[in-house]
Design an enzyme around this catalytic site. Structure first.
Site, short mmCIF file in Angstrom:
data_model
loop_
_atom_site.label_atom_id
_atom_site.label_comp_id
_atom_site.label_asym_id
_atom_site.label_seq_id
_atom_site.Cartn_x
_atom_site.Cartn_y
_atom_site.Cartn_z
CG HIS A 1 -0.64 -0.42 2.48
ND1 HIS A 1 0.44 0.10 3.14
CD2 HIS A 1 -1.19 -1.32 3.33
CE1 HIS A 1 0.55 -0.45 4.33
NE2 HIS A 1 -0.43 -1.32 4.47
CG ASN B 1 -1.88 4.36 2.95
OD1 ASN B 1 -2.53 5.12 3.65
ND2 ASN B 1 -2.10 4.23 1.65
NE ARG C 1 18.27 19.09 0.69
CZ ARG C 1 17.54 19.95 1.38
NH1 ARG C 1 16.82 19.52 2.40
NH2 ARG C 1 17.54 21.22 1.07
N GLY D 1 -10.53 5.93 -2.36
CA GLY D 1 -10.89 7.32 -2.18
C GLY D 1 -10.63 7.83 -0.78
CG HIS E 1 -6.42 3.47 2.80
ND1 HIS E 1 -7.72 3.12 3.02
CD2 HIS E 1 -5.69 2.92 3.80
CE1 HIS E 1 -7.79 2.35 4.10
NE2 HIS E 1 -6.57 2.23 4.60
CG ASP F 1 -5.18 -3.10 3.52
OD1 ASP F 1 -5.03 -4.22 4.05
OD2 ASP F 1 -4.74 -2.06 4.05
N GLY G 1 -7.18 -0.47 7.27
CA GLY G 1 -7.69 -1.31 6.19
C GLY G 1 -8.95 -0.69 5.64
#
EC number: 3.5.1.25
Length: 404
Positions: free
Chosen positions: A232, A235, A243, A270, A272, A294, A330
């Site tokens: 994911h 996340n 850098r 929409g 996560h 997930d 999740g």
């Protein structure tokens, strides 16, 4: 009766009036299936003098390869990380229910748990082909416990582990077995992780990087040792910094060997991932994007409190939080929802949205000769969709297993 006895008595199904996703394009062609595999019609006509035994009128709809979900923690009240006597039945229930979302294969995913949970759960669920009974199980995805404390997300802190000595002995001690394991998510900055990455890869297990504070060079090192996926993206990892872009930097790194693709999971629910971040990732590295749900036990359940592994979670609208906090834990999205949202949010083509749920996960798992494609000889795992990308029917090995 089939008129192709020279090769096989098995009936031949011809899908007509459809647009099939092949070679990255929707093409107006018929699709021929026999004995669970996609047939080359030229060989059928000219070599076998064969013809169809049954025709399926697709009414102009799209046929895409069946979707593959490489990160799903449960659903419909079932939590794969709970060691109940019903583990096998629980996986079977979810396998059956996700057919209506176009998923024909999946990796039941276990979040960070104490060793006894792995020891009880892993031996009870075998790799198996899909069919009327439900989507195929390609193996487990073990997400944790070898992850970063700082980026644990919804994973329970008391069960996190690090690699001591050679690393592999810790892994075996924790999981008990690697039979039926298809993927392991770990943090590449943990000491001794390189040995583990290399050993797992040699055993044919996909290594994913996630729940990690790794910098870019640590992530590149893991990829050079065999890691090929990012769990994911965005996340539970360091945010992109110019850098040191961290794990996110793998999408455009020049240290990834030419012959390799780094894939990355994207929860396109929409919630996560902001649509702008999703677009940045897709435009930087479109061929690596893998849609994952997930999904947790609460997928398909009403709002309220439910369990995820060792935690209590709360559903509020489309959000799933660790109870009493605002930590996401999740999603409750389904794969077809993710496909639709990804297309709408990224502005990508229909073909790209469908391949992110089929071709790309198959390539990641090294099974794209058989799944995730509609090539001749591939498994006839199919999903029939209308133009709004809603699922109309799902087929496994050429057999209809769900219809709206």
């Amino acid at each position: 009766m089939p008129s192709n006895k020279s090769v096989s008595d098995a009936p031949i199904t011809q899908f007509v009036n459809c647009r099939i996703l092949r070679e990255h394009k929707l093409q107006r062609e018929d699709l021929w299936v026999r004995e669970g595999k996609i047939l080359d019609p030229e060989k059928l006509f000219f070599d076998e003098k064969g013809s169809a035994d049954q025709r399926v009128d697709c009414k102009g709809h799209i046929i895409a390869p069946g979707f593959i979900d490489v990160q799903i923690n449960g659903g419909y009240g079932i939590d794969f990380s709970q060691a109940t006597d019903y583990v096998k039945g629980g996986v079977s229930l979810v396998a059956k229910k996700i057919l209506e979302h176009g998923v024909t294969s999946f990796l039941p995913t276990l979040v960070t748990s104490p060793p006894d949970i792995y020891h009880k759960v892993l031996p009870k669920v075998q790799v198996q082909s899909g069919g009327m009974q439900g989507a195929g199980v390609l193996g487990f995805h073990l997400e944790g416990p070898f992850i970063s404390l700082e980026k644990k997300g919804a994973h329970p802190e008391e069960y996190l582990r690090s690699f001591l000595s050679d690393g592999m002995s810790d892994l075996i001690e924790t999981y008990g077995t690697l039979d039926n394991v298809a993927m392991v998510t770990l943090a590449p900055e943990l000491p001794n992780s390189q040995t583990v990455v290399r050993e797992l890869t040699q055993r044919g297990i996909t290594v994913s990087l996630g729940h990690s504070v790794a910098n870019l060079s640590q992530a590149e090192n893991a990829v050079q040792h065999g890691a090929s996926f990012i769990t994911h993206l965005f996340n539970a990892m360091l945010p992109f910094h110019h850098r040191d872009p961290g794990i996110v930097g793998l999408l455009t790194s020049d240290q990834v060997p030419q012959s390799r693709t780094v894939f990355y999971g994207m929860i396109a629910d929409g919630i996560h991932t902001n649509p702008a971040a999703l677009r940045i990732a897709h435009r930087a590295h479109p061929k690596g994007l893998v849609l994952v749900t997930d999904a947790i036990a609460a997928m398909g359940l009403p709002p309220g409190r439910h369990t995820l592994g060792q935690q209590v979670i709360e559903i509020q609208g489309l959000h799933a939080y660790v109870a009493g906090t605002k930590t996401l834990c999740g999603s409750i999205a389904t794969m077809d929802m993710c496909v639709r949202h990804f297309k709408q949010a990224s502005g990508c083509t229909v073909e790209e949205s469908l391949e992110a749920a089929s071709l790309h996960p198959a390539q990641l798992l090294g099974i794209s000769h058989a799944k995730g494609v509609l090539d001749y000889g591939a498994d006839a795992d199919l999903v029939l969709l209308d133009d709004s990308l809603s699922i109309r029917a799902t087929y496994i090995a050429g057999q209809e297993v769900w219809r709206k």
